[in-house]
Design a protein around this motif. Structure first.
Motif, PDB file in Angstrom:
ATOM      1  N   GLY A  12       0.848  -1.185   0.000  1.00  0.00           N
ATOM      2  CA  GLY A  12       0.000   0.000   0.000  1.00  0.00           C
ATOM      3  C   GLY A  12       0.888   1.240   0.000  1.00  0.00           C
ATOM      4  O   GLY A  12       2.027   1.184   0.468  1.00  0.00           O
ATOM      5  N   GLY A  13       0.410   2.316  -0.577  1.00  0.00           N
ATOM      6  CA  GLY A  13       1.142   3.569  -0.526  1.00  0.00           C
ATOM      7  C   GLY A  13       2.326   3.654  -1.462  1.00  0.00           C
ATOM      8  O   GLY A  13       3.148   4.562  -1.354  1.00  0.00           O
ATOM      9  N   GLY A  15       2.165   4.175  -4.659  1.00  0.00           N
ATOM     10  CA  GLY A  15       1.911   5.204  -5.666  1.00  0.00           C
ATOM     11  C   GLY A  15       1.068   4.737  -6.847  1.00  0.00           C
ATOM     12  O   GLY A  15       1.068   5.388  -7.901  1.00  0.00           O
ATOM     13  N   LYS A  16       0.319   3.656  -6.686  1.00  0.00           N
ATOM     14  CA  LYS A  16      -0.510   3.147  -7.789  1.00  0.00           C
ATOM     15  C   LYS A  16      -1.549   4.180  -8.230  1.00  0.00           C
ATOM     16  O   LYS A  16      -1.670   4.495  -9.412  1.00  0.00           O
ATOM     17  CB  LYS A  16      -1.226   1.848  -7.373  1.00  0.00           C
ATOM     18  CG  LYS A  16      -0.279   0.679  -7.115  1.00  0.00           C
ATOM     19  CD  LYS A  16      -1.016  -0.550  -6.628  1.00  0.00           C
ATOM     20  CE  LYS A  16      -1.578  -0.405  -5.223  1.00  0.00           C
ATOM     21  NZ  LYS A  16      -0.571  -0.228  -4.159  1.00  0.00           N
ATOM     22  N   THR A  18      -1.700   7.349  -7.513  1.00  0.00           N
ATOM     23  CA  THR A  18      -1.037   8.576  -7.978  1.00  0.00           C
ATOM     24  C   THR A  18      -0.620   8.413  -9.439  1.00  0.00           C
ATOM     25  O   THR A  18      -0.873   9.286 -10.274  1.00  0.00           O
ATOM     26  CB  THR A  18       0.204   8.876  -7.101  1.00  0.00           C
ATOM     27  OG1 THR A  18      -0.230   9.018  -5.744  1.00  0.00           O
ATOM     28  CG2 THR A  18       0.923  10.134  -7.543  1.00  0.00           C
ATOM     29  N   GLN A 190       8.511   8.321  -4.780  1.00  0.00           N
ATOM     30  CA  GLN A 190       8.792   9.039  -3.527  1.00  0.00           C
ATOM     31  C   GLN A 190      10.298   9.064  -3.270  1.00  0.00           C
ATOM     32  O   GLN A 190      10.766   8.863  -2.147  1.00  0.00           O
ATOM     33  CB  GLN A 190       8.048   8.383  -2.353  1.00  0.00           C
ATOM     34  CG  GLN A 190       6.581   8.205  -2.635  1.00  0.00           C
ATOM     35  CD  GLN A 190       5.725   8.273  -1.387  1.00  0.00           C
ATOM     36  OE1 GLN A 190       6.141   8.790  -0.356  1.00  0.00           O
ATOM     37  NE2 GLN A 190       4.507   7.777  -1.459  1.00  0.00           N
ATOM     38  N   PHE A 222      10.077  12.659  -4.500  1.00  0.00           N
ATOM     39  CA  PHE A 222       9.168  12.947  -3.388  1.00  0.00           C
ATOM     40  C   PHE A 222       8.808  14.423  -3.409  1.00  0.00           C
ATOM     41  O   PHE A 222       9.665  15.287  -3.563  1.00  0.00           O
ATOM     42  CB  PHE A 222       9.830  12.607  -2.038  1.00  0.00           C
ATOM     43  CG  PHE A 222       8.932  12.949  -0.885  1.00  0.00           C
ATOM     44  CD1 PHE A 222       8.041  12.019  -0.399  1.00  0.00           C
ATOM     45  CD2 PHE A 222       8.942  14.225  -0.337  1.00  0.00           C
ATOM     46  CE1 PHE A 222       7.166  12.343   0.630  1.00  0.00           C
ATOM     47  CE2 PHE A 222       8.069  14.569   0.692  1.00  0.00           C
ATOM     48  CZ  PHE A 222       7.184  13.620   1.178  1.00  0.00           C
ATOM     49  N   SER A 223       7.522  14.698  -3.280  1.00  0.00           N
ATOM     50  CA  SER A 223       7.101  16.078  -3.060  1.00  0.00           C
ATOM     51  C   SER A 223       5.785  16.081  -2.298  1.00  0.00           C
ATOM     52  O   SER A 223       4.850  15.349  -2.658  1.00  0.00           O
ATOM     53  CB  SER A 223       6.908  16.801  -4.399  1.00  0.00           C
ATOM     54  OG  SER A 223       6.206  18.000  -4.158  1.00  0.00           O
ATOM     55  N   LYS A 227       0.349  15.331  -2.272  1.00  0.00           N
ATOM     56  CA  LYS A 227      -0.777  15.198  -1.323  1.00  0.00           C
ATOM     57  C   LYS A 227      -1.689  16.416  -1.411  1.00  0.00           C
ATOM     58  O   LYS A 227      -2.902  16.277  -1.394  1.00  0.00           O
ATOM     59  CB  LYS A 227      -0.241  15.058   0.108  1.00  0.00           C
ATOM     60  CG  LYS A 227       0.061  13.640   0.508  1.00  0.00           C
ATOM     61  CD  LYS A 227       0.105  13.504   2.033  1.00  0.00           C
ATOM     62  CE  LYS A 227       0.270  12.057   2.449  1.00  0.00           C
ATOM     63  NZ  LYS A 227       1.607  11.507   2.225  1.00  0.00           N
ATOM     64  N   SER A 230      -3.765  16.037  -4.621  1.00  0.00           N
ATOM     65  CA  SER A 230      -4.822  15.011  -4.594  1.00  0.00           C
ATOM     66  C   SER A 230      -5.908  15.373  -3.582  1.00  0.00           C
ATOM     67  O   SER A 230      -7.070  15.008  -3.764  1.00  0.00           O
ATOM     68  CB  SER A 230      -4.252  13.610  -4.369  1.00  0.00           C
ATOM     69  OG  SER A 230      -3.594  13.539  -3.142  1.00  0.00           O
TER      70      SER A 230
HETATM   71  N1  LIG Z   1       6.151  11.077  -5.354  1.00  0.00           N
HETATM   72  C1  LIG Z   1       5.421  11.301  -4.245  1.00  0.00           C
HETATM   73  N2  LIG Z   1       5.829  12.204  -3.319  1.00  0.00           N
HETATM   74  C2  LIG Z   1       5.121  12.424  -2.195  1.00  0.00           C
HETATM   75  N3  LIG Z   1       3.961  11.803  -1.897  1.00  0.00           N
HETATM   76  C3  LIG Z   1       3.495  10.896  -2.780  1.00  0.00           C
HETATM   77  C4  LIG Z   1       4.188  10.592  -3.995  1.00  0.00           C
HETATM   78  N4  LIG Z   1       3.479   9.626  -4.651  1.00  0.00           N
HETATM   79  C5  LIG Z   1       2.408   9.361  -3.896  1.00  0.00           C
HETATM   80  N5  LIG Z   1       2.405  10.117  -2.769  1.00  0.00           N
HETATM   81  C6  LIG Z   1       1.419  10.098  -1.677  1.00  0.00           C
HETATM   82  O1  LIG Z   1       1.561   8.864  -0.991  1.00  0.00           O
HETATM   83  C7  LIG Z   1       0.285   8.369  -0.622  1.00  0.00           C
HETATM   84  C8  LIG Z   1       0.099   6.969  -1.231  1.00  0.00           C
HETATM   85  O2  LIG Z   1       0.045   7.088  -2.657  1.00  0.00           O
HETATM   86  P1  LIG Z   1      -1.040   6.282  -3.485  1.00  0.00           P
HETATM   87  O3  LIG Z   1      -0.911   6.697  -4.899  1.00  0.00           O
HETATM   88  O4  LIG Z   1      -2.390   6.402  -2.846  1.00  0.00           O
HETATM   89  O5  LIG Z   1      -0.506   4.790  -3.304  1.00  0.00           O
HETATM   90  P2  LIG Z   1      -1.259   3.397  -3.547  1.00  0.00           P
HETATM   91  O6  LIG Z   1      -2.366   3.630  -4.512  1.00  0.00           O
HETATM   92  O7  LIG Z   1      -0.199   2.498  -4.100  1.00  0.00           O
HETATM   93  O8  LIG Z   1      -1.755   2.943  -2.213  1.00  0.00           O
HETATM   94  C9  LIG Z   1      -0.734   9.384  -1.108  1.00  0.00           C
HETATM   95  O9  LIG Z   1      -1.074  10.232  -0.050  1.00  0.00           O
HETATM   96  C10 LIG Z   1       0.003  10.154  -2.197  1.00  0.00           C
HETATM   97  O10 LIG Z   1      -0.460  11.486  -2.312  1.00  0.00           O
END
Ligand SMILES: Nc1ncnc2c1ncn2[C@@H]1O[C@H](COP(=O)(O)OP(=O)(O)O)[C@@H](O)[C@H]1O
Ligand SMILES: [Mg+2]
Length: 266
Positions: A12-13, A15-16, A18, A190, A222-223, A227, A230
């Motif tokens: 999880g987390g 970046g799918k 995103t 990230q 990472f930025s 967040k 989104s």
């Molecule tokens: N490159 C990045 N830098 C900072 N935060 C990020 C980045 N990519 C994703 N995030 C944040 O990390 C969290 C998890 O990303 P998400 O796309 O929901 O992952 P997944 O779908 O794989 O669970 C979200 O809050 C998203 O905004």
């Protein structure tokens, strides 16, 4: 033929969602028609795209029901900014759909069957998968032409990605998918180049991937702006078009464009 891209990872987390939303936006901005299908019971696509929670009959679980008649519950995304980008939302009912897949003789192929029986016109379909490996990512893989694996740059990611690829290839074999979905590549996400452990992980990972002949993309940096964007239901490209992280998506967008071209000319 359509390019159908599964976004898969067993963490999880990573970046799918995103990636799914940003690629849909950038491809849409280049004039392609794109459909995101959210297979995650958490329904994060709705959140990332600024949509309300859907009614039950307006979700993917309605598509997976026996009585589906081809009336896809499409909803337009960011229509004031891009044309022809749409989504089919996920919600908690997908947990029930997942349980029912095992009772269906064509369960593992259900989504591929729906797309064959009731075609949609989009150039690209992006399947945003949940983090748990099982029946839902399986129906995405069996409907896919390509696979993209986001990988959060952290110590346990490398072994996690290895296990994911093992699961992917054994699923492809078990389901006898022909042609096999093609692994478009790994996307480190990230990534912060100021952090030594991030640099070390990439330095260790890249020769391993090269040895295996697996493509890897430029990391997405990472930025915290991701967040913020989104939270507003928008991709970074819409909120901060000049942000340096926007460019990080270009090699992936190009790879998808060339897949679309290759598929169109096949
Ligand atoms: N490159 C990045 N830098 C900072 N935060 C990020 C980045 N990519 C994703 N995030 C944040 O990390 C969290 C998890 O990303 P998400 O796309 O929901 O992952 P997944 O779908 O794989 O669970 C979200 O809050 C998203 O905004
Ligand atoms: Mg997600």
């Amino acid at each position: 033929m359509q390019t159908r891209l599964a976004l898969l990872s067993n963490a999880g987390g990573s970046g799918k969602t995103t990636l799914a939303t940003h690629l849909a936006y950038t491809l849409g901005a280049k004039g392609l028609s794109v459909l995101i299908i959210d297979l995650d019971p958490q329904g994060s696509v709705s959140l990332f795209c600024g949509l309300d929670d859907p009614e039950e009959d307006q979700t993917l679980s309605a598509v997976l029901r026996d009585d589906f008649d081809g009336n896809w519950p499409l909803i337009s995304l960011w229509s004031d900014r891009v044309k022809n980008v749409q989504a089919i939302r996920g919600d908690l009912n997908l947990v029930q759909s997942q349980n029912e897949l095992v009772l269906n003789a064509r369960g593992a192929y259900l989504l591929a069957d729906r797309l064959q029986d009731f075609p949609v016109e989009h150039d690209v379909i992006i399947f945003d998968c949940p983090a748990t490996l099982g029946a839902l990512p399986q129906i995405a893989i069996s409907a896919s032409t390509h696979l993209l694996v986001p990988l959060q740059v952290e110590p346990k990611s490398t072994s996690g990605a290895g296990k994911l690829l093992e699961w992917f290839y054994s699923t492809v074999r078990q389901l006898r998918l022909k042609p096999e979905p093609e692994l478009l590549g790994i996307v480190p996400n990230q990534y912060d180049q100021r952090i030594a452990i991030h640099r070390n992980i990439l330095e260790e990972l890249t020769p391993q991937l090269e040895e295996l002949g697996i493509n890897y993309f430029t990391p997405i940096r990472f930025s915290s702006e991701f967040k913020n964007a989104s939270a507003r239901g928008l991709p970074l490209h819409a909120v901060r078009p000049g942000h340096s992280a926007c460019k990080d998506f270009e090699p992936i967008t190009d790879a998808i464009l060339s897949a679309v071209g290759a598929v169109a000319h096949a």
